[in-house]
Each structure stands twice: as C-alpha cells, then as structure tokens.
Design an enzyme around this catalytic site. Structure first.
Site, PDB file in Angstrom:
ATOM      1  CB  THR A   1      -0.941  -0.006   1.223  1.00 31.07           C
ATOM      2  OG1 THR A   1      -1.473  -1.318   1.415  1.00 31.07           O
ATOM      3  CG2 THR A   1      -2.089   0.971   1.038  1.00 31.07           C
TER       4      THR A   1
ATOM      5  CG  ASP B   1       3.966   2.468   7.646  1.00 32.41           C
ATOM      6  OD1 ASP B   1       3.873   1.725   6.647  1.00 32.41           O
ATOM      7  OD2 ASP B   1       4.823   2.290   8.543  1.00 32.41           O
TER       8      ASP B   1
ATOM      9  CG  LEU C   1       1.993  -9.440   8.854  1.00 28.66           C
ATOM     10  CD1 LEU C   1       0.825 -10.177   8.238  1.00 28.66           C
ATOM     11  CD2 LEU C   1       2.683 -10.357   9.858  1.00 28.66           C
TER      12      LEU C   1
ATOM     13  CD  GLU D   1       6.603  -0.606   8.943  1.00 26.86           C
ATOM     14  OE1 GLU D   1       6.340  -0.718   7.746  1.00 26.86           O
ATOM     15  OE2 GLU D   1       6.189  -1.404   9.801  1.00 26.86           O
TER      16      GLU D   1
ATOM     17  CE  LYS E   1      -3.723  -5.397   4.929  1.00 27.25           C
ATOM     18  NZ  LYS E   1      -2.832  -4.324   4.570  1.00 27.25           N
TER      19      LYS E   1
HETATM   20  C1  5RP Z   1       5.566  -3.565   6.919  1.00 26.42           C
HETATM   21  C2  5RP Z   1       4.222  -3.211   7.390  1.00 26.42           C
HETATM   22  C3  5RP Z   1       3.202  -2.940   6.333  1.00 26.42           C
HETATM   23  O1  5RP Z   1       2.740  -1.650   6.518  1.00 26.42           O
HETATM   24  C4  5RP Z   1       2.096  -3.918   6.451  1.00 26.42           C
HETATM   25  O2  5RP Z   1       2.665  -5.223   6.372  1.00 26.42           O
HETATM   26  C5  5RP Z   1       1.036  -3.734   5.381  1.00 26.42           C
HETATM   27  O3  5RP Z   1       1.520  -4.136   4.148  1.00 26.42           O
HETATM   28  P1  5RP Z   1       0.652  -4.115   2.822  1.00 26.42           P
HETATM   29  O4  5RP Z   1       0.356  -2.687   2.514  1.00 26.42           O
HETATM   30  O5  5RP Z   1       1.558  -4.751   1.801  1.00 26.42           O
HETATM   31  O6  5RP Z   1      -0.592  -4.924   3.068  1.00 26.42           O
HETATM   32  O7  5RP Z   1       3.919  -3.116   8.546  1.00 26.42           O
HETATM   33  O8  5RP Z   1       6.428  -3.867   7.986  1.00 26.42           O
END
Ligand code: 5RP
Length: 232
Positions: free
Chosen positions: A34, A86, A102, A109, A127
């Site tokens: 994302t 984020d 993940l 972060e 989510k």
């Molecule tokens: C990375 C993270 C990401 O923000 C989280 O895994 C979401 O990822 P995506 O946008 O690919 O679903 O915390 O450490």
C-alpha cells in the site's frame, strides 16, 4: 491492479493519502504494497513541483523513493517528522491500535511513527478487525543472540511462535540485522498490556503492536475511501 480488487483499493488509498503532503513537510514514508502506491503517487507529485523531504521506514522504500526523485533525509537533519503515512496488517476498530510488521520493517516504522506529530494509516477494508490478533500474528523483532530464549518466553506467554524465514528457507533478517518471531496470540484482549509485556523480554528489540500511534486511518473499500479517527 484492474483484476485485483484489493490491489485497486490499496492504490486508491495510497493515492488519496499522497494528497495530504504539502510543500515543506518532513514526511515518514511507510513500507509495504500500500505504501508503494503512496510513494509512486508522491513521485508523480514531485514531478509536478511538490517539494518535501521523506524519511523512509525501510531500505526498500528508500530505494523506491530515491528512484522516483523524492528528496530523502535522516533524523540528524530532522529529528521531528510532520506526518507519517504507513500501511498496517490489522487496524482495531475504535482505538485504531495496529498490528504492523508482516513486511518486516516494524522497528524503523515504530521509530518513525514515534518521531511523528501525526500518523495516517492507509489500508484496505480487510485490515479492519474488532480485536487485534484476529487474523495476523504479532511480529516481534529479536536479537539473533539468544533468540531461542526469547521465543521460549513468548511461548510461555501464550503465543504460537514461528521464526520468520525468507523464500530460500533461511532466517529473515531485518534492516537492523535482527530476526522476527511471528507470534500468534489469537484475539488480544488488552493490546497495551501485551505490548508492555513483550517489550519487557530481554532480547526483544520491538514488537509490531502500535498502541495509540495512528491518529487517522484512511480505509479503502468498495464504496471508496473513508476516514476513521481515533476514538470516534
Ligand atoms: C511492513 C508493514 C506494512 O505496513 C504492512 O505489512 C502492510 O503491508 P501491505 O500494505 O503490503 O498490506 O507493517 O512492515
């Protein structure tokens, strides 16, 4: 993207969040699929004349931003960040507490989020959960030395613990040179208490529970992007 509704939603919300960045800001740049859409949209805005500096939360996001001509800086020049945008793996309804990591970037972060006046999370509707831990394990970043002891302790706290591995089957190593233990606790009753208990374990560097850090979540669904505010 057109064949994949989740990817289309991630793109939509990443592009919407890019509109929040204003000239002169210091902006924390998230990590994940994302956040990649956000960075791409910011790259286009830079081409159109937007001027800001980014502080990336991973080497992957740093490379992507650099390739797109986004100016980057570090904490030496900017110990305080105006806005961080984020992604997240889970967002708890109401509190906006999060599970993150993940993608493996939780330590940077969290450092970036902690230095930010405002944190906006971008996510698709899948989510949003009633209880953290419902779908995602809590990633815990640990030092390589003694990781087995940290893992044992996390197991005693009720988690099913899986050391994260890469595609080749080797231990996944974070940007900080540490390991990640994915800890499945199931639905978490008291995330602030669990965050404190995990961080108390010697050998734990950080965990992916983000408590009270997100002010706003932009959530993309079939009907477009809606805004959730903490406590509302
Ligand atoms: C990375 C993270 C990401 O923000 C989280 O895994 C979401 O990822 P995506 O946008 O690919 O679903 O915390 O450490």
């Amino acid at each position: 993207v057109s064949d994949d509704p989740a990817a289309a939603q991630k793109k939509q919300v990443g592009e919407a969040a890019a509109q929040l960045v204003e000239n002169g800001m210091v902006v924390g740049l998230g990590t994940g699929s994302t956040a990649n859409y956000l960075i791409d949209a910011l790259g286009r805005r830079v081409q159109e004349g937007l001027r800001f500096v980014g502080i990336p939360t991973s080497s992957r996001s740093e490379q992507r931003a650099r390739d797109l001509g986004i100016a980057l800086a570090g904490f030496a020049e900017h110990p305080e960040i105006d806005l961080t945008i984020d992604g997240a793996d889970e967002v708890e309804r109401g509190t906006l507490n999060l599970v993150k990591g993940l993608g493996g970037a939780l330590l940077r972060e969290k450092i970036v989020a902690a230095a930010s006046r405002r944190m906006v999370v971008i996510a698709d509707e899948s989510k949003l959960v009633d209880r953290l831990g419902q779908h995602a394990p809590v990633p815990v970043e640990v030092t390589p030395f003694g990781w087995e002891a940290s893992s044992h302790r996390l197991g005693q706290m009720g988690a099913r613990v899986h050391p994260r591995r890469d595609a080749q089957g080797s231990f996944f190593v974070t940007d900080g040179g540490n390991l990640i233990l994915d800890c499945a606790f199931g639905p978490i009753e008291d995330p602030p208490q669990l965050e404190r208990a995990i961080r108390d374990i010697v050998g734990v560097v950080e965990c992916g529970l983000f408590i009270g850090r997100a002010d706003t979540v932009l959530l993309a669904g079939e009907g477009g992007v809606r805004t959730l505010r903490r406590g509302a």
